[in-house]
Design a protein around this motif. Structure first.
Motif, PDB file in Angstrom:
ATOM      1  N   ILE A 197     -95.539  29.113  58.870  1.00  0.00           N
ATOM      2  CA  ILE A 197     -94.571  29.968  59.553  1.00  0.00           C
ATOM      3  C   ILE A 197     -95.007  30.233  60.987  1.00  0.00           C
ATOM      4  N   LYS A 198     -96.293  30.459  61.212  1.00  0.00           N
ATOM      5  CA  LYS A 198     -96.779  30.671  62.579  1.00  0.00           C
ATOM      6  C   LYS A 198     -96.517  29.456  63.449  1.00  0.00           C
ATOM      7  N   GLU A 199     -96.700  28.259  62.902  1.00  0.00           N
ATOM      8  CA  GLU A 199     -96.496  27.031  63.669  1.00  0.00           C
ATOM      9  C   GLU A 199     -95.016  26.757  63.939  1.00  0.00           C
ATOM     10  N   MET A 200     -94.157  27.132  62.986  1.00  0.00           N
ATOM     11  CA  MET A 200     -92.745  26.790  63.093  1.00  0.00           C
ATOM     12  C   MET A 200     -91.881  27.915  63.658  1.00  0.00           C
ATOM     13  N   LEU A 209    -100.344  31.599  49.860  1.00  0.00           N
ATOM     14  CA  LEU A 209     -99.619  32.416  50.831  1.00  0.00           C
ATOM     15  C   LEU A 209    -100.236  32.277  52.218  1.00  0.00           C
ATOM     16  N   LEU A 210    -101.535  32.049  52.278  1.00  0.00           N
ATOM     17  CA  LEU A 210    -102.176  31.819  53.572  1.00  0.00           C
ATOM     18  C   LEU A 210    -101.676  30.520  54.198  1.00  0.00           C
ATOM     19  N   ASP A 211    -101.539  29.462  53.398  1.00  0.00           N
ATOM     20  CA  ASP A 211    -100.974  28.201  53.897  1.00  0.00           C
ATOM     21  C   ASP A 211     -99.567  28.422  54.423  1.00  0.00           C
ATOM     22  N   ILE A 268     -87.235  27.101  58.078  1.00  0.00           N
ATOM     23  CA  ILE A 268     -88.457  27.101  57.267  1.00  0.00           C
ATOM     24  C   ILE A 268     -88.147  26.696  55.834  1.00  0.00           C
ATOM     25  N   ILE A 269     -87.016  27.158  55.317  1.00  0.00           N
ATOM     26  CA  ILE A 269     -86.633  26.823  53.947  1.00  0.00           C
ATOM     27  C   ILE A 269     -86.416  25.329  53.815  1.00  0.00           C
ATOM     28  N   ASN A 270     -85.736  24.712  54.776  1.00  0.00           N
ATOM     29  CA  ASN A 270     -85.527  23.250  54.734  1.00  0.00           C
ATOM     30  C   ASN A 270     -86.850  22.499  54.882  1.00  0.00           C
TER      31      ASN A 270
END
Length: 68
Positions: free
Chosen positions: A53-56, A46-48, A63-65
């Motif tokens: 998510i922070k980067e994108m 979950l940390l990864d 994010i799902i794609n």
């Protein structure tokens, strides 16, 4: 759920309602991450997933794609 995953370092408000609201938001975020991980069969932690998510977040990419 471990409290280390919620990442509440400081509270923005000191009233009971403010503290409870911030805890609820952190719990909802954690559950959404777990749901995304489950739906996409993401192999990382979950940390990864949080780092991705922070980067994108500000990019125009789903994010799902990205995780599929």
């Amino acid at each position: 759920m471990d409290q280390q995953h919620l990442k509440i370092k400081t509270f923005l408000g000191t009233s009971k309602n403010a503290v409870l609201t911030q805890i609820w938001v952190a719990m909802i975020y954690y559950l959404l991450l777990a749901w995304i991980k489950f739906q996409t069969k993401f192999k990382g932690t979950l940390l990864d997933l949080t780092w991705i998510i922070k980067e994108m977040l500000l990019r125009n990419i789903s994010i799902i794609n990205l995780l599929n």
